[in-house]
Design a protein around this motif. Sequence first.
Motif, PDB file in Angstrom:
ATOM      1  N   TYR A 185       0.799  -1.149  -0.169  1.00 31.63           N
ATOM      2  CA  TYR A 185      -0.205   0.092  -0.157  1.00 31.63           C
ATOM      3  C   TYR A 185       0.688   1.458  -0.027  1.00 31.63           C
TER       4      TYR A 185
ATOM      5  N   SER B 116      -3.679   8.736   0.955  1.00 36.18           N
ATOM      6  CA  SER B 116      -2.409   8.844  -0.286  1.00 36.18           C
ATOM      7  C   SER B 116      -3.201   9.402  -1.379  1.00 36.18           C
ATOM      8  N   GLU B 117      -4.281   9.008  -1.755  1.00 34.90           N
ATOM      9  CA  GLU B 117      -5.030   9.295  -2.909  1.00 34.90           C
ATOM     10  C   GLU B 117      -5.500  10.724  -2.967  1.00 34.90           C
ATOM     11  N   GLN B 118      -5.979  10.996  -1.632  1.00 34.99           N
ATOM     12  CA  GLN B 118      -6.741  12.394  -1.680  1.00 34.99           C
ATOM     13  C   GLN B 118      -5.742  13.555  -1.538  1.00 34.99           C
TER      14      GLN B 118
ATOM     15  N   ASN C 138      -4.088   4.047   1.673  1.00 35.14           N
ATOM     16  CA  ASN C 138      -4.408   4.433   0.569  1.00 35.14           C
ATOM     17  C   ASN C 138      -5.309   5.471   0.208  1.00 35.14           C
TER      18      ASN C 138
ATOM     19  N   GLN D 280       4.142   9.746  -0.597  1.00 33.55           N
ATOM     20  CA  GLN D 280       3.382   8.782  -0.079  1.00 33.55           C
ATOM     21  C   GLN D 280       4.480   7.543  -0.491  1.00 33.55           C
TER      22      GLN D 280
ATOM     23  N   SER E  14      -4.404  13.708  -5.340  1.00 31.38           N
ATOM     24  CA  SER E  14      -5.532  14.404  -5.944  1.00 31.38           C
ATOM     25  C   SER E  14      -5.360  15.845  -5.667  1.00 31.38           C
TER      26      SER E  14
END
Length: 152
Positions: A36, A103-105, A100, A45, A108
């Motif tokens: 992850y 990290s994605e936020q 995850n 990240q 983005s």
Amino acid sequence: NFVEIKQVGFEQAHEIAEKVLDMFEAGEFDVATLFYGKFKNVVTQVPTAQQIIPAEAPEGVETPDLGGAIYDYEPEEQEILAALLPRYVAVQIFRALLENVASEQAASMTAMDNATRNAGEMIDKLTLQYNRARQAQITTELIEIIAGAEAL
């Protein structure tokens, strides 16, 4: 498949953990490793691998010296482990899911910030280019008017 789930919850992690544990008990694999993106900060990240089956002791944790003391466990150690290890696997999977999502936020948010900044720079460049073209057109018209007036 959690495509339709908008917010990850412990229920999804618990379902995954049950499936992983069932597969492990059926002998389908020997080692389960979670991969992850660990959230460090908004721009960083860290790709992370964590072995969850068989469980490993966390780094930096030393076994305490009991000084020869003997402990009796109630319920028995095996019963305690049988109850806690599935929860441990579910919690580690939930943690990885949350890392995850964070990290994605963050990625983005960083991408949108960069896009906004780039759009602003592009607007500034296009405005400058437009103003120069307009100024050149006005200058050309003035030269034509002056040249026409001198010709008379």
